[in-house]
Design a protein around this motif. Structure first.
Motif, PDB file in Angstrom:
ATOM      1  N   LYS A 177      63.694  52.617 -68.961  1.00 27.93           N
ATOM      2  CA  LYS A 177      62.279  52.402 -68.655  1.00 27.93           C
ATOM      3  C   LYS A 177      61.957  50.927 -68.854  1.00 27.93           C
ATOM      4  O   LYS A 177      62.479  50.273 -69.760  1.00 27.93           O
ATOM      5  CB  LYS A 177      61.392  53.256 -69.564  1.00 27.93           C
TER       6      LYS A 177
ATOM      7  N   VAL B 136      58.290  48.882 -68.747  1.00 28.08           N
ATOM      8  CA  VAL B 136      56.841  49.013 -68.570  1.00 28.08           C
ATOM      9  C   VAL B 136      56.212  47.623 -68.562  1.00 28.08           C
ATOM     10  O   VAL B 136      56.398  46.840 -69.501  1.00 28.08           O
ATOM     11  CB  VAL B 136      56.226  49.866 -69.689  1.00 28.08           C
TER      12      VAL B 136
ATOM     13  N   ASP C  71      49.941  45.528 -64.529  1.00 29.36           N
ATOM     14  CA  ASP C  71      49.611  45.039 -63.201  1.00 29.36           C
ATOM     15  C   ASP C  71      48.441  44.061 -63.302  1.00 29.36           C
ATOM     16  O   ASP C  71      48.048  43.651 -64.401  1.00 29.36           O
ATOM     17  CB  ASP C  71      49.324  46.194 -62.248  1.00 29.36           C
TER      18      ASP C  71
ATOM     19  N   ILE D 127      46.920  47.413 -66.193  1.00 32.93           N
ATOM     20  CA  ILE D 127      47.393  48.801 -66.299  1.00 32.93           C
ATOM     21  C   ILE D 127      48.914  48.767 -66.411  1.00 32.93           C
ATOM     22  O   ILE D 127      49.598  48.221 -65.540  1.00 32.93           O
ATOM     23  CB  ILE D 127      46.959  49.633 -65.081  1.00 32.93           C
ATOM     24  N   ARG D 128      49.445  49.348 -67.493  1.00 33.86           N
ATOM     25  CA  ARG D 128      50.874  49.293 -67.769  1.00 33.86           C
ATOM     26  C   ARG D 128      51.567  50.556 -67.261  1.00 33.86           C
ATOM     27  O   ARG D 128      51.163  51.661 -67.597  1.00 33.86           O
ATOM     28  CB  ARG D 128      51.114  49.104 -69.270  1.00 33.86           C
ATOM     29  N   LYS D 129      52.610  50.349 -66.460  1.00 35.84           N
ATOM     30  CA  LYS D 129      53.380  51.469 -65.929  1.00 35.84           C
ATOM     31  C   LYS D 129      54.853  51.092 -65.853  1.00 35.84           C
ATOM     32  O   LYS D 129      55.213  49.906 -65.809  1.00 35.84           O
ATOM     33  CB  LYS D 129      52.872  51.859 -64.536  1.00 35.84           C
ATOM     34  N   ASP D 130      55.703  52.127 -65.829  1.00 35.68           N
ATOM     35  CA  ASP D 130      57.136  51.934 -65.649  1.00 35.68           C
ATOM     36  C   ASP D 130      57.392  51.470 -64.219  1.00 35.68           C
ATOM     37  O   ASP D 130      56.928  52.100 -63.262  1.00 35.68           O
ATOM     38  CB  ASP D 130      57.851  53.254 -65.937  1.00 35.68           C
TER      39      ASP D 130
ATOM     40  N   GLY E   6      54.610  50.955 -59.764  1.00 37.33           N
ATOM     41  CA  GLY E   6      54.457  51.766 -60.964  1.00 37.33           C
ATOM     42  C   GLY E   6      54.344  53.244 -60.662  1.00 37.33           C
ATOM     43  O   GLY E   6      54.094  54.043 -61.560  1.00 37.33           O
ATOM     44  N   ASP E   7      54.572  53.623 -59.410  1.00 34.23           N
ATOM     45  CA  ASP E   7      54.470  55.033 -58.994  1.00 34.23           C
ATOM     46  C   ASP E   7      55.643  55.323 -58.075  1.00 34.23           C
ATOM     47  O   ASP E   7      55.641  54.918 -56.910  1.00 34.23           O
ATOM     48  CB  ASP E   7      53.154  55.281 -58.271  1.00 34.23           C
TER      49      ASP E   7
ATOM     50  N   SER F  99      49.929  45.881 -56.589  1.00 38.75           N
ATOM     51  CA  SER F  99      49.784  45.815 -58.043  1.00 38.75           C
ATOM     52  C   SER F  99      49.713  44.386 -58.577  1.00 38.75           C
ATOM     53  O   SER F  99      49.251  44.164 -59.694  1.00 38.75           O
ATOM     54  CB  SER F  99      50.961  46.530 -58.716  1.00 38.75           C
TER      55      SER F  99
ATOM     56  N   GLU G 214      59.233  63.367 -62.123  1.00 38.72           N
ATOM     57  CA  GLU G 214      57.804  63.690 -62.110  1.00 38.72           C
ATOM     58  C   GLU G 214      57.528  64.874 -61.195  1.00 38.72           C
ATOM     59  O   GLU G 214      56.551  64.900 -60.451  1.00 38.72           O
ATOM     60  CB  GLU G 214      56.986  62.464 -61.701  1.00 38.72           C
TER      61      GLU G 214
END
Length: 350
Positions: free
Chosen positions: A40, A42, A45, A49-52, A186-187, A272, A300
């Motif tokens: 991972k 993280v 953006d 907003i923090r995302k993998d 991130g998606d 992002s 997911e």
């Protein structure tokens, strides 16, 4: 620098440990002892907003059962070796093959399948995960016992630095990479086709039958492989170029221009604002665009979609041992192999 760890599974009755390091800017990197694998990454953006931003399976069992290579340390030799054969010191070697008649990513029991030892170190401005593994002589039928060290460093400068070291007791081959897939949205349910890619590369390696290197380096000028000024990945992936359309995308090495130090590649997601800059001492980067949906496992709750991620795999040009002019991947006793690749994470606010 924050450092934590946890057991996330077992393989062959050995615990698989995942470490997570987090820097002062909220960027975190996780990696596990199975395959010295990044699990991972993280990052924030443009809206904080923090995302993998990487692609990976959700559990150790799927990683073992399906061997997707996501985020893993690949070796002894990344990419394909034609017919699994090479000549070294006047002797011909036949490696264990695992993709038809060819060797792919180290063979059936590559470095990504192994349990690595790990030491974790944390300082004020950086943290390091130091992975070590000794590959015995004859593993995948490679000559020589190979001692390998891979160091992952996360810095407060928002850099993920990968350092490789290796030594051997007999002449052998070594050409590692990390098989990280980036999806900067991130998606992973979104494709990365709108990502912008810029490469410091005038030449790419064309492919022949079975996705094997043809041995030819072609000029990118006037082709969809020209990323020198930067463009959307989809401009290449969706083209009808005969090197691309049969594969439904890219799976090609690009020769990096050694005369220019600094950034060798930039990947940017306009949605992002996330950006990755690539620095490396390798002579090429392999770009693969996850060209098919994979339904062997779920991420997911869904299969891994076509174009779910894009790799920036730094290495010596694939099949170099069999392709004149591609580079040297022979390691001999008394030599120390070293290589470094850095991914630097930025955010464009505009």
């Amino acid at each position: 620098m924050e450092l934590t760890h946890k057991v996330i599974g077992t393989v062959d009755n050995k615990e698989i440990v995942e470490h997570t390091v987090t820097n002062a800017n909220g960027i975190s990197l996780s990696a596990m002892t199975l395959g010295a694998t990044l699990t991972k990454l993280v990052t924030p953006d443009k809206n904080e907003i923090r995302k993998d931003i990487t692609l990976n399976v959700e559990n150790v069992d799927d990683f073992v059962a399906h061997r997707p290579f996501y985020g893993a340390t690949i070796g002894r030799v990344a990419g394909r070796i034609t017919r699994g054969k090479f000549e070294l010191s006047g002797k011909e070697f036949q490696l264990d093959v695992n993709e038809g008649e060819n060797l792919l990513h180290g063979g059936p029991k590559g470095l990504d399948t192994k349990g690595w030892a790990v030491e974790a170190e944390s300082g004020e401005s950086e943290a390091r995960l130091i992975y070590t593994y000794t590959s015995p002589e004859g593993e995948n039928n490679f000559p020589g016992t190979l001692a390998v060290k891979v160091i992952y460093t996360l810095t407060d400068e928002n850099e993920w630095i990968i350092q490789y070291e290796a030594s051997t007791d007999a002449p052998t081959l070594f050409n590692p990479t990390n098989h990280v897939y980036f999806n900067l949205t991130g998606d992973i349910k979104k494709s990365m086709l709108d990502h912008q890619l810029k490469l410091n590369s005038d030449l790419y390696g064309s492919l022949g039958e079975e996705n094997l290197p043809s041995g030819q380096l072609e000029k990118v000028e006037g082709t969809p492989f020209d990323f020198r000024e930067g463009k959307a990945v989809k401009e290449a992936v969706l083209s009808d170029h005969p090197q691309i359309s049969p594969l439904n995308g890219l799976d090609h090495p690009f020769v990096l221009n050694p005369k220019e130090k600094g950034v060798q590649a930039t990947l940017y997601d306009p949605e992002s604002g996330r950006e990755v800059e690539l620095y490396t001492d390798c002579n090429s980067v392999v770009i693969f665009t996850h060209n098919a949906e994979i339904d062997d496992y779920l991420i997911e709750g869904e299969p891994a979609k076509q174009y779910a991620g894009i790799t920036l795999e730094t290495q010596t040009l694939p099949d170099a041992v069999n392709q004149p002019g591609f580079g040297n991947i022979i390691l001999r006793p008394g030599e120390l192999f070293t290589s470094q690749t850095t991914y630097k994470f930025n955010v464009r606010k505009g």
